[in-house]
Design an enzyme around this catalytic site. Structure first.
Site, short mmCIF file in Angstrom:
data_model
loop_
_atom_site.label_atom_id
_atom_site.label_comp_id
_atom_site.label_asym_id
_atom_site.label_seq_id
_atom_site.Cartn_x
_atom_site.Cartn_y
_atom_site.Cartn_z
N LEU A 339 9.00 21.36 3.59
CA LEU A 339 9.21 21.55 4.90
C LEU A 339 7.83 21.04 5.45
CD1 LEU A 339 10.05 22.93 7.58
CD2 LEU A 339 9.09 24.87 6.83
N GLU A 340 6.75 21.47 4.63
CA GLU A 340 5.44 21.09 5.19
C GLU A 340 5.03 19.69 5.29
OE1 GLU A 340 3.94 25.30 3.60
OE2 GLU A 340 3.24 23.74 2.60
N LEU A 341 5.43 18.73 4.17
CA LEU A 341 5.22 17.57 3.94
C LEU A 341 6.03 16.70 5.30
CD1 LEU A 341 5.08 17.33 0.16
CD2 LEU A 341 3.24 17.44 1.67
#
Length: 384
Positions: A339-341
């Protein structure tokens, strides 16, 4: 009032003198045949470092108070001496340095006994110092040693008219995540002047547990306003943080140099990386330390995802820690990291990578030069 403040200062000075009486006489037993004031002080600094730090910080605190009074056209009140001068004027120190005491010391002196006593006492004090250091390190373990970009914003917000007790506690918690001159000074001022008992005690315990000199100010006398006795549990959730991020609150003002994307299993590595980046002057975001008042593992939800997205937006860049816990080949092991990437890529922000797998896999990240063991991370692109 000035007379009362001075009497309190003098009373505390006397209590410090009494507290140091036994330690100083224990040191006197292991002094060499010939000694002077500088040698006595060096023994004290070596064997009682926290007590010496208390003297140093106390002198500085009251020197700053006098400096403040003078800058406002008032008479100085405390006339606090230098730490060395304070030490040399302790009654027990003056006694140990007297000619009569030195004469008795020489008459009873046996070099072999002195050496054995010194080694035994040094080991005993070493254990005590290690215990104290462990307590302080445990409390400060997740604190970043850097001045956050938004520290001045937090200070201004604290003094805004109409701020609630909960709002002030939130700011204290945010300030308590960093160790720098401005945050320490802030806690000293709150401990001195804040009239709300809970807030003042929060500041006091933060200083005390961080290993700093602190004196708990008693409740203010006179008629108490409701504000002075207000309390808050500050039991927050991810939902509360999202609500704050959607409004114009201090949480919206925060900025980070680096967002650390990682596996929770690499917690110790994360701490090392943050320490390295702090030394470069970079404020880091790590969910379980930077937002630990709101993001609780037992309350993980879609609100948590929204918080992480917002924190990436507030960060200059993302640093992905590529380890066997976070990635297998080109497959990300955690949906949270994925999700963060992906969100960072959507924003068009650079994704840097500390690659501890070094398996030559091609990925769309900027691989940086690093030597974690020797505490080095360079933002130069790693040679292929």
């Amino acid at each position: 009032m000035p007379g009362i403040a001075r009497r309190k200062y003098d009373g505390e000075t006397i209590r410090i003198h009494k507290k140091l009486k036994q330690p100083l006489y224990l040191i006197a037993e292991i002094l060499p045949y010939e000694y002077d004031e500088k040698l006595l002080l060096s023994f004290f600094m070596e064997l009682y470092p926290f007590e010496w730090k208390e003297i140093v910080e106390r002198c500085k605190v009251f020197q700053e108070k006098d400096k403040f009074l003078k800058s406002h056209g008032k008479k100085t009140r405390y006339k606090s001496p230098s730490p060395e001068s304070f030490f040399y004027h302790i009654p027990v120190v003056r006694n140990i340095l007297s000619d009569n005491y030195k004469k008795k010391h020489k008459e009873c002196y046996v070099e072999a006994e002195r050496g054995e006593k010194y080694q035994h006492f040094k080991q005993k004090r070493s254990n005590k110092i290690q215990q104290k250091n462990a307590q302080v390190n445990s409390f400060t373990d997740l604190m970043q040693e850097v001045e956050p970009y938004y520290v001045d914003v937090l200070i201004v917000a604290y003094h805004q008219k109409g701020i609630t007790t909960e709002g002030k506690i939130e700011i204290l918690k945010e300030m308590g995540k960093f160790i720098c001159p401005k945050t320490i000074e802030f806690f000293y001022k709150i401990n001195d002047a804040e009239r709300n008992n809970q807030i003042r005690r929060t500041a006091f315990f933060h200083l005390q547990k961080s290993g700093h000199y602190a004196k708990l100010r008693k409740s203010f006398k006179g008629k108490k306003k409701s504000y002075m006795t207000e309390t808050t549990k500050f039991d927050m959730t991810p939902t509360d943080l999202v609500a704050r991020l959607e409004k114009d609150t201090i949480q919206c003002k925060k900025r980070f140099g680096v967002f650390i994307s990682h596996s929770f299993k690499d917690a110790e590595l994360v701490k090392q990386v943050i320490s390295i980046l702090n030394k470069q002057g970079l404020t880091c975001y790590c969910d379980w330390s930077s937002d630990n008042d709101f993001l609780k593992r037992s309350l993980v939800s879609d609100y948590t995802k929204e918080v992480l997205k917002k924190r990436i937006e507030q960060s200059d860049k993302l640093l992905f820690l590529r380890t066997e816990n976070s990635m297998n080949g080109t497959t990300v092991n955690s949906p949270w990291i994925e999700l963060e990437l992906l969100h960072c890529q959507t924003l068009g922000k650079p994704i840097y990578c500390v690659d501890l797998l070094d398996d030559k896999v091609t990925l769309p990240y900027i691989f940086v030069k690093q030597d974690i063991k020797n505490k080095n991370i360079s933002w130069e692109v790693k040679d292929e």
